[in-house]
Design a protein around this motif. Structure first.
Motif, PDB file in Angstrom:
ATOM      1  N   VAL A 238      -0.561  -6.247  -2.062  1.00 31.59           N
ATOM      2  CA  VAL A 238       0.388  -7.217  -2.621  1.00 31.59           C
ATOM      3  C   VAL A 238      -0.368  -8.028  -3.657  1.00 31.59           C
ATOM      4  CG1 VAL A 238       1.884  -9.182  -2.153  1.00 31.59           C
ATOM      5  CG2 VAL A 238       1.667  -7.341  -0.458  1.00 31.59           C
ATOM      6  N   ILE A 239       0.149  -8.075  -4.871  1.00 32.87           N
ATOM      7  CA  ILE A 239      -0.505  -8.806  -5.952  1.00 32.87           C
ATOM      8  C   ILE A 239       0.379  -9.970  -6.383  1.00 32.87           C
ATOM      9  CG2 ILE A 239       0.434  -7.149  -7.624  1.00 32.87           C
ATOM     10  CD1 ILE A 239      -2.027  -7.737  -9.403  1.00 32.87           C
ATOM     11  N   ALA A 240      -0.203 -11.159  -6.452  1.00 34.95           N
ATOM     12  CA  ALA A 240       0.561 -12.342  -6.860  1.00 34.95           C
ATOM     13  C   ALA A 240       1.129 -12.122  -8.260  1.00 34.95           C
ATOM     14  CB  ALA A 240      -0.339 -13.582  -6.839  1.00 34.95           C
TER      15      ALA A 240
ATOM     16  N   MET B 224      -4.060 -10.588 -11.679  1.00 40.92           N
ATOM     17  CA  MET B 224      -4.389  -9.419 -12.489  1.00 40.92           C
ATOM     18  C   MET B 224      -5.347  -8.495 -11.746  1.00 40.92           C
ATOM     19  SD  MET B 224      -4.693 -10.795 -16.419  1.00 40.92           S
ATOM     20  CE  MET B 224      -3.991  -9.268 -17.023  1.00 40.92           C
ATOM     21  N   LEU B 225      -5.320  -7.236 -12.130  1.00 40.44           N
ATOM     22  CA  LEU B 225      -6.231  -6.224 -11.604  1.00 40.44           C
ATOM     23  C   LEU B 225      -6.892  -5.549 -12.805  1.00 40.44           C
ATOM     24  CD1 LEU B 225      -5.631  -3.822  -8.674  1.00 40.44           C
ATOM     25  CD2 LEU B 225      -6.407  -2.884 -10.839  1.00 40.44           C
ATOM     26  N   MET B 226      -8.224  -5.498 -12.817  1.00 43.72           N
ATOM     27  CA  MET B 226      -8.927  -4.926 -13.969  1.00 43.72           C
ATOM     28  C   MET B 226      -9.755  -3.713 -13.563  1.00 43.72           C
ATOM     29  SD  MET B 226     -11.974  -4.571 -15.776  1.00 43.72           S
ATOM     30  CE  MET B 226     -13.167  -5.906 -15.657  1.00 43.72           C
ATOM     31  N   ILE B 227      -9.661  -2.652 -14.362  1.00 43.76           N
ATOM     32  CA  ILE B 227     -10.415  -1.427 -14.094  1.00 43.76           C
ATOM     33  C   ILE B 227     -11.225  -1.065 -15.334  1.00 43.76           C
ATOM     34  CG2 ILE B 227      -8.754  -0.572 -12.397  1.00 43.76           C
ATOM     35  CD1 ILE B 227      -7.447   1.111 -14.490  1.00 43.76           C
ATOM     36  N   HIS B 228     -12.432  -0.545 -15.128  1.00 42.82           N
ATOM     37  CA  HIS B 228     -13.283  -0.185 -16.272  1.00 42.82           C
ATOM     38  C   HIS B 228     -14.367   0.794 -15.845  1.00 42.82           C
ATOM     39  CE1 HIS B 228     -17.082  -2.550 -15.509  1.00 42.82           C
ATOM     40  NE2 HIS B 228     -16.277  -3.078 -14.610  1.00 42.82           N
ATOM     41  N   ASN B 229     -15.070   1.329 -16.822  1.00 42.75           N
ATOM     42  CA  ASN B 229     -16.158   2.271 -16.561  1.00 42.75           C
ATOM     43  C   ASN B 229     -17.318   1.591 -15.835  1.00 42.75           C
ATOM     44  OD1 ASN B 229     -15.134   4.611 -17.750  1.00 42.75           O
ATOM     45  ND2 ASN B 229     -15.830   4.036 -19.786  1.00 42.75           N
ATOM     46  N   PRO B 230     -18.081   2.351 -15.042  1.00 44.26           N
ATOM     47  CA  PRO B 230     -19.292   1.773 -14.449  1.00 44.26           C
ATOM     48  C   PRO B 230     -20.303   1.481 -15.546  1.00 44.26           C
ATOM     49  CG  PRO B 230     -19.231   4.132 -14.071  1.00 44.26           C
ATOM     50  CD  PRO B 230     -17.901   3.761 -14.658  1.00 44.26           C
ATOM     51  N   TRP B 231     -21.125   0.485 -15.289  1.00 41.25           N
ATOM     52  CA  TRP B 231     -22.100   0.046 -16.296  1.00 41.25           C
ATOM     53  C   TRP B 231     -23.401  -0.272 -15.593  1.00 41.25           C
ATOM     54  CZ3 TRP B 231     -25.279  -3.954 -17.503  1.00 41.25           C
ATOM     55  CH2 TRP B 231     -25.686  -4.069 -18.832  1.00 41.25           C
TER      56      TRP B 231
ATOM     57  N   LEU C 228      -4.573  -5.236 -15.937  1.00 36.88           N
ATOM     58  CA  LEU C 228      -3.199  -4.941 -15.533  1.00 36.88           C
ATOM     59  C   LEU C 228      -2.532  -6.190 -14.964  1.00 36.88           C
ATOM     60  CD1 LEU C 228      -3.965  -1.598 -13.662  1.00 36.88           C
ATOM     61  CD2 LEU C 228      -2.927  -1.808 -15.932  1.00 36.88           C
ATOM     62  N   THR C 229      -1.329  -6.470 -15.433  1.00 39.74           N
ATOM     63  CA  THR C 229      -0.531  -7.538 -14.834  1.00 39.74           C
ATOM     64  C   THR C 229      -0.011  -7.043 -13.490  1.00 39.74           C
ATOM     65  OG1 THR C 229       1.517  -6.771 -15.852  1.00 39.74           O
ATOM     66  CG2 THR C 229       0.156  -8.337 -17.112  1.00 39.74           C
ATOM     67  N   ALA C 230       0.615  -7.930 -12.745  1.00 41.80           N
ATOM     68  CA  ALA C 230       1.134  -7.555 -11.428  1.00 41.80           C
ATOM     69  C   ALA C 230       2.140  -6.408 -11.533  1.00 41.80           C
ATOM     70  CB  ALA C 230       1.774  -8.766 -10.767  1.00 41.80           C
ATOM     71  N   SER C 231       3.067  -6.516 -12.463  1.00 39.17           N
ATOM     72  CA  SER C 231       4.092  -5.471 -12.597  1.00 39.17           C
ATOM     73  C   SER C 231       3.474  -4.154 -13.061  1.00 39.17           C
ATOM     74  CB  SER C 231       5.178  -5.927 -13.574  1.00 39.17           C
ATOM     75  OG  SER C 231       4.627  -6.226 -14.844  1.00 39.17           O
ATOM     76  N   GLU C 232       2.478  -4.220 -13.932  1.00 39.28           N
ATOM     77  CA  GLU C 232       1.819  -2.994 -14.405  1.00 39.28           C
ATOM     78  C   GLU C 232       1.043  -2.318 -13.281  1.00 39.28           C
ATOM     79  OE1 GLU C 232       1.075  -4.230 -19.106  1.00 39.28           O
ATOM     80  OE2 GLU C 232      -0.431  -4.712 -17.570  1.00 39.28           O
ATOM     81  N   ALA C 233       0.393  -3.106 -12.443  1.00 35.75           N
ATOM     82  CA  ALA C 233      -0.351  -2.537 -11.321  1.00 35.75           C
ATOM     83  C   ALA C 233       0.591  -1.835 -10.352  1.00 35.75           C
ATOM     84  CB  ALA C 233      -1.133  -3.636 -10.605  1.00 35.75           C
ATOM     85  N   VAL C 234       1.757  -2.438 -10.113  1.00 35.55           N
ATOM     86  CA  VAL C 234       2.743  -1.814  -9.225  1.00 35.55           C
ATOM     87  C   VAL C 234       3.295  -0.536  -9.855  1.00 35.55           C
ATOM     88  CG1 VAL C 234       5.029  -2.090  -8.181  1.00 35.55           C
ATOM     89  CG2 VAL C 234       3.371  -3.955  -8.071  1.00 35.55           C
ATOM     90  N   ALA C 235       3.563  -0.569 -11.144  1.00 37.50           N
ATOM     91  CA  ALA C 235       4.099   0.607 -11.829  1.00 37.50           C
ATOM     92  C   ALA C 235       3.131   1.786 -11.746  1.00 37.50           C
ATOM     93  CB  ALA C 235       4.396   0.265 -13.290  1.00 37.50           C
TER      94      ALA C 235
ATOM     95  N   LEU D   6      -1.192   1.210  -8.094  1.00 36.53           N
ATOM     96  CA  LEU D   6      -2.397   0.573  -7.565  1.00 36.53           C
ATOM     97  C   LEU D   6      -2.067  -0.667  -6.749  1.00 36.53           C
ATOM     98  CD1 LEU D   6      -4.781   0.942 -10.643  1.00 36.53           C
ATOM     99  CD2 LEU D   6      -4.636   2.382  -8.598  1.00 36.53           C
ATOM    100  N   ALA D   7      -0.836  -1.116  -6.794  1.00 36.61           N
ATOM    101  CA  ALA D   7      -0.324  -2.182  -5.926  1.00 36.61           C
ATOM    102  C   ALA D   7       1.075  -1.768  -5.485  1.00 36.61           C
ATOM    103  CB  ALA D   7      -0.305  -3.520  -6.651  1.00 36.61           C
ATOM    104  N   ASP D   8       1.513  -2.326  -4.367  1.00 38.46           N
ATOM    105  CA  ASP D   8       2.808  -1.921  -3.814  1.00 38.46           C
ATOM    106  C   ASP D   8       3.897  -2.958  -3.998  1.00 38.46           C
ATOM    107  OD1 ASP D   8       1.955   0.622  -2.290  1.00 38.46           O
ATOM    108  OD2 ASP D   8       0.524  -0.867  -1.578  1.00 38.46           O
ATOM    109  N   GLU D   9       3.484  -4.214  -4.180  1.00 37.63           N
ATOM    110  CA  GLU D   9       4.488  -5.278  -4.205  1.00 37.63           C
ATOM    111  C   GLU D   9       3.962  -6.468  -5.004  1.00 37.63           C
ATOM    112  OE1 GLU D   9       6.309  -8.473  -0.981  1.00 37.63           O
ATOM    113  OE2 GLU D   9       5.698  -6.481  -0.281  1.00 37.63           O
ATOM    114  N   VAL D  10       4.873  -7.141  -5.719  1.00 40.02           N
ATOM    115  CA  VAL D  10       4.533  -8.374  -6.423  1.00 40.02           C
ATOM    116  C   VAL D  10       4.906  -9.542  -5.523  1.00 40.02           C
ATOM    117  CG1 VAL D  10       4.961  -9.822  -8.437  1.00 40.02           C
ATOM    118  CG2 VAL D  10       4.890  -7.328  -8.687  1.00 40.02           C
ATOM    119  N   GLY D  11       3.916 -10.375  -5.233  1.00 40.80           N
ATOM    120  CA  GLY D  11       4.154 -11.526  -4.372  1.00 40.80           C
ATOM    121  C   GLY D  11       4.343 -12.792  -5.182  1.00 40.80           C
ATOM    122  N   ASP D  12       4.442 -13.918  -4.478  1.00 39.30           N
ATOM    123  CA  ASP D  12       4.605 -15.210  -5.131  1.00 39.30           C
ATOM    124  C   ASP D  12       3.331 -15.589  -5.866  1.00 39.30           C
ATOM    125  OD1 ASP D  12       7.145 -15.411  -4.086  1.00 39.30           O
ATOM    126  OD2 ASP D  12       6.474 -16.494  -2.292  1.00 39.30           O
TER     127      ASP D  12
END
Length: 384
Positions: free
Chosen positions: A121-123, A127-134, A184-191, A194-200
């Motif tokens: 559940v993402i508020a 935000m959720l961020m993904i990137h290459n290992p460094w 990724l915004t909450a809605s983008e992560a759900v789309a 990578l997330a299942d639900e947008v929370g408060d």
């Protein structure tokens, strides 16, 4: 389920002491036995400089009864990838009773960790961020080829972690997003799955005191960076039931004695002079905070096998992050090696970590020869 309260610290006189370091990690259980819920708050850096996977797993194991729901709440800039993977697997083993919650930010290794939860559940304002290992690296061409191979392998581990959460995600698109450091915004992560639900939405200070580290990333949203400039909590921000902050009479002799005694108890008596200088014996709150800082700085220097620098760093008033940077810089001249880190660099980041110093056998032999020659001359003089 009880709401997590904002931490409060008071001194012996009952006065509210503003919290300076807001990086914290906590695990709690609430409710009756039949309605027990376990919450883990991963609010801080992941890895050796913050919340280690070992600490996370051991604490969770100690509290888990095998039946209660578990909520893992994240607000983290990320950190060590392998610790993040270990956290991912620990949450995955809990099965359907585990919920991952992104309260503000799950970046880098934290995004890998939270995806181990059965449900995420993402508020709405998180935000959720993904990137290459460094990583940092040093050495010759062959060393760099080996580092590149390891980075390729760790990339596959990252992709596998995300696909375990979102098996239907398009892998080509996923790799493109990872390569481009995508926030990724909450809605983008759900789309993406990578997330299942947008929370408060909730208001959480950026990474609880670690916001400056966000600057190491290349595409940080402006609204997150703007939080770095927000003023610290002042007396007017205190809650109505907080006692007023009134001035106190400073007993310098008492504070000096406190520093001496606490340093002796902690085995850091060599830092007494540095603490007297850095605290200026201003008040007890400052002394307590400086003692905690000095202990942390000394621990870092000892861990880096450079304890001789602890007094210098404490006297200079350096915080833990600054000390880490300087230790990196000093260690890098002692050898070569590399360490995987799932964080991007700051412009002024120190040089890479390296392996421990190798034994200098010629120098040891020369020193012994010189000592033996000195003994021989002394013996000859005695006979004369």
């Amino acid at each position: 389920m009880s709401k997590k309260a904002r931490p409060r610290i008071y001194n012996r006189a009952g006065q509210r002491v503003p919290v300076q370091d807001k990086t914290w990690y906590a695990l709690q259980a609430s409710g009756d036995a039949a309605e027990r819920v376990i919450e883990v708050f991963v609010y801080g850096e992941i890895g050796g400089w913050g919340i280690t996977a070992n600490q996370f797993v051991q604490d969770l194991r100690a509290m888990d009864d095998g039946a209660s729901p578990v909520i893992a709440a994240f607000n983290s800039i990320g950190g060590d990838l392998f610790d993040g993977l270990a956290m991912h697997n620990a949450l995955s083993r809990l099965g359907e009773r585990c919920t991952g919650r992104i309260d503000a930010l799950a970046a880098s290794a934290a995004s890998v960790a939270v995806c181990g939860a059965h449900r995420v559940v993402i508020a709405s304002n998180a935000m959720l961020m993904i990137h290459n290992p460094w990583t940092y690296a040093a050495g010759d061409a062959e060393d760099f080829r080996k580092v590149a191979d390891v980075l390729d392998q760790t990339m596959e581990a990252i992709i596998a972690a995300y696909k375990a959460k979102a098996p239907d995600i398009d892998e080509v698109e996923l790799r493109r997003l990872v390569a481009n450091e995508t926030w990724l915004t909450a809605s983008e992560a759900v789309a993406l799955g990578l997330a299942d639900e947008v929370g408060d939405g909730v208001k959480v200070k950026a990474c609880l005191g670690q916001g400056a580290v966000l600057q190491r990333y290349q595409h940080v949203p402006a609204e997150l960076l703007a939080q770095l400039d927000e003023p610290a909590e002042t007396e007017s921000d205190l809650e109505p039931d907080d006692p007023p902050l009134t001035p106190t009479v400073v007993d310098s002799a008492k504070l000096a004695l406190m520093i001496t005694q606490r340093c002796a108890e902690a085995g850091i008596s060599n830092l007494v002079d540095s603490l007297l200088s850095s605290t200026k014996l201003e008040n007890e709150e400052v002394v307590q905070a400086e003692l905690a800082r000095a202990t942390a700085v000394n621990d870092l220097c000892v861990a880096a096998r450079l304890p001789e620098f602890s007094a210098e760093f404490v006297a200079a008033g350096l915080d833990v992050a600054a000390v880490r940077a300087r230790l990196f810089d000093k260690i890098v001249t002692s050898g070569k090696g590399f360490e995987i880190d799932n964080s991007l660099p700051l412009d002024d980041d120190p040089a890479p970590k390296v392996q421990a110093k190798q034994i200098d056998q010629p120098s040891i032999w020369s020193a012994r020869q010189a000592a033996q020659a000195g003994k021989s001359r002394s013996a000859t003089g005695a006979r004369r």
